[in-house]
Enzyme design. Sequence first.
Site, mmCIF file in Angstrom:
data_model
loop_
_atom_site.group_PDB
_atom_site.id
_atom_site.type_symbol
_atom_site.label_atom_id
_atom_site.label_comp_id
_atom_site.label_asym_id
_atom_site.label_seq_id
_atom_site.Cartn_x
_atom_site.Cartn_y
_atom_site.Cartn_z
ATOM 1 N N GLY A 1 1.013 -1.457 -0.110
ATOM 2 C CA GLY A 1 0.158 0.156 0.231
ATOM 3 C C GLY A 1 1.153 1.325 0.020
ATOM 4 O O GLY A 1 0.434 2.331 -0.240
ATOM 5 N N VAL B 1 8.609 -2.877 -3.232
ATOM 6 C CA VAL B 1 10.038 -3.082 -2.643
ATOM 7 C C VAL B 1 10.767 -4.249 -3.502
ATOM 8 O O VAL B 1 10.412 -4.712 -4.573
ATOM 9 C CB VAL B 1 10.198 -4.197 -1.304
ATOM 10 C CG1 VAL B 1 11.252 -4.853 -0.463
ATOM 11 C CG2 VAL B 1 8.625 -3.577 0.022
ATOM 12 N N ASP C 1 -0.401 -4.762 12.645
ATOM 13 C CA ASP C 1 -0.434 -5.083 11.137
ATOM 14 C C ASP C 1 0.381 -6.584 11.205
ATOM 15 O O ASP C 1 0.713 -6.160 10.512
ATOM 16 C CB ASP C 1 -0.329 -3.394 10.516
ATOM 17 C CG ASP C 1 -0.957 -4.409 8.702
ATOM 18 O OD1 ASP C 1 -1.961 -4.957 9.085
ATOM 19 O OD2 ASP C 1 -0.113 -3.878 7.894
#
Length: 662
Positions: A356, A360, A471
Amino acid sequence: MERGPHLYLQLSLILLSMLGLHISVEADYLVLSCRSEYGNYSSNSTFETNLKLLLDLLSHDTAKTGFYNTTVGEGGDQIYGQALCRGDASSAACKSCVGNASQEIMKLCTAEDALIWYELCQVRYSFQDFFLNWAYTGKYPPSNDQKKLASDPARFYTYLMYLMNNITTEAAYGNSTQMFATGQISYSVSQTIYGLVQCTRDMLNLSCKNCLNSALGDLKSCCYTREGATVVSTTCNVRYELDRFFNGSTTSMLSYPASGGDKWKKGMIGLVVGIVGLLLAVLAGSCAVYFNRKKEKQDLERCPRALVHDLINPVRVEITEDGNLVSSEELPFMDLPTLKAATDDFSNSNKLGQGGFGIVYKGVLSDGNEVAVKRLSRKSWQGLEEFKNEVILIAKLQHRNLVRLVGCGVEGDEKLLVYEFMPNKSLDIYIFDSDKRAQLDWCTYISIIDGIARGLVYLHEDSRLRIIHRDLKPNNVLLDHEMVAKISDFGMARIFCENQSSANTRRVVGTYGYMAPEYAMGGLFSVKSDVFSFGVILLEIISGKRNSGFYLTGHAQTLLAYAWKLWTEGRELELVDPSLAESGSTAEIFRCIHIGLLCVQEDPGDRPTMSEVVTLLGGQTGTLPEPNKPAFSVGRVVQEVDQSSATNLSVNQMTVSSILPR
């Protein structure tokens, strides 16, 4: 009169020690295992003749290196043998121990398969080839039950496992030729814990590590509250005491991280007072600036550069886990050309994943080290906030179950985070892909589960500041080359003060399916929010199914509802993925289901802490508390994201959500 010979022996030993002579008195064996199920062994048989020859070879040849294995005979009379001496035993002590063990095992066992353990050595023989079979079979010497109980079991356990985990890694990787390590750690002013671990030298590094981890698991289940204990296995052994019981000067001297402040107390009280005063002033100033900015209702979208300035301003300082201060001089900044070169200018061929807040990439630095570079979205305010949060939060947190931040970069609109590279990617790849799932056995999964739990214990309890991840999900659990679990992605994490147990937010962020009900419905988060997420992951590992979207299976609305239904009906086995059922202990898997249900209970007060979870995972016996009904649904998720970032969010299952009750 009966005590006379003992008195003479004691006086003789004292006299000889005064003369500088080294005396080794062989004690009774620790554990003896004899198996006679196949009928190969009989008196005056060829098998017995071969056994005598084998034991004679072990007695004479083991002392040369401290480890020796060989075979004698052919066909049905062939016999395999192995001897291992403790890594600190002298050649003479090794020869004496193996010789004595060979005599005793011959005298006490008329069996085809036998193993005897002494303090300084172990001797094993079998009619079956066991040289490449490194299965763990832990045993407890009866002497463990005679040890005193620790006065503060929880604190003792913390220090003990820190020591044993460190020397386990040293034995498996740092001293791989000997597969042996010792260490010590100061537990209090007057007490030191001494530890020893060892593997047989034919083992692979990872196999040695797994064996020792299993032994430490048994150590926790049987006797971690005692002031000394030993666990032995066919291929490894562990031991700890409050008295130094080993020889040698190469012992690792460890200091528990949280005890770093103890050094300041010795002659540096004035300095501590000054530093504390400075920190309070800085924190007070930071709070004043924060509330002033909030009061003025500045439009944050118009001042991203001011936030970056706050981060890299040399005047700004932040408290870190070890009590040090982070300033711009200490943060690991890297320039943009370096990271472009490392990632081949962020080429698609180096793309590892997309979330989001950015993409990477895999990179290779000029020194050859592989890294993962997270390139945060240029237009995302949340990305900028995440960048600041993650750099400040984990720049100096050090734990084997946390992904290490090795650098960061700020240049123009570019915001980059550089992590250690995880070659086995994330846990979700293995849980939810049937082919990859079959590559891992239950032993590996339980090690991953334990690693996640220990990482959370560090964040919640062992670091200087209490950190809530917020998260936690399989995507954010990465696996290194040894399949060690490392928690990643701290962009949503929040710091709690020492006396703070919970907080409330109007802006709920996280991932549907892993958010605790009190957080999703009311914005209330605490350490128990992470416990809930851990419980979901645990049940997903066991079942191979996602909690979110489970309704598509037709079994139940959520995985939690399905697990609860099977639990109450006594049909837990139906939850277990068949590949795990084949490779693991049913009792151990059922215990993990039980622990998972304890973690996802609807009332956060009913859930265990993560330190309690670690203890429960390590226990093989004992009755667990009955779980209450879990939360089956947390409401309806409405994404509050721009269309420009919607694609990213769908890939990584990240939601910035407003939760509406049903």
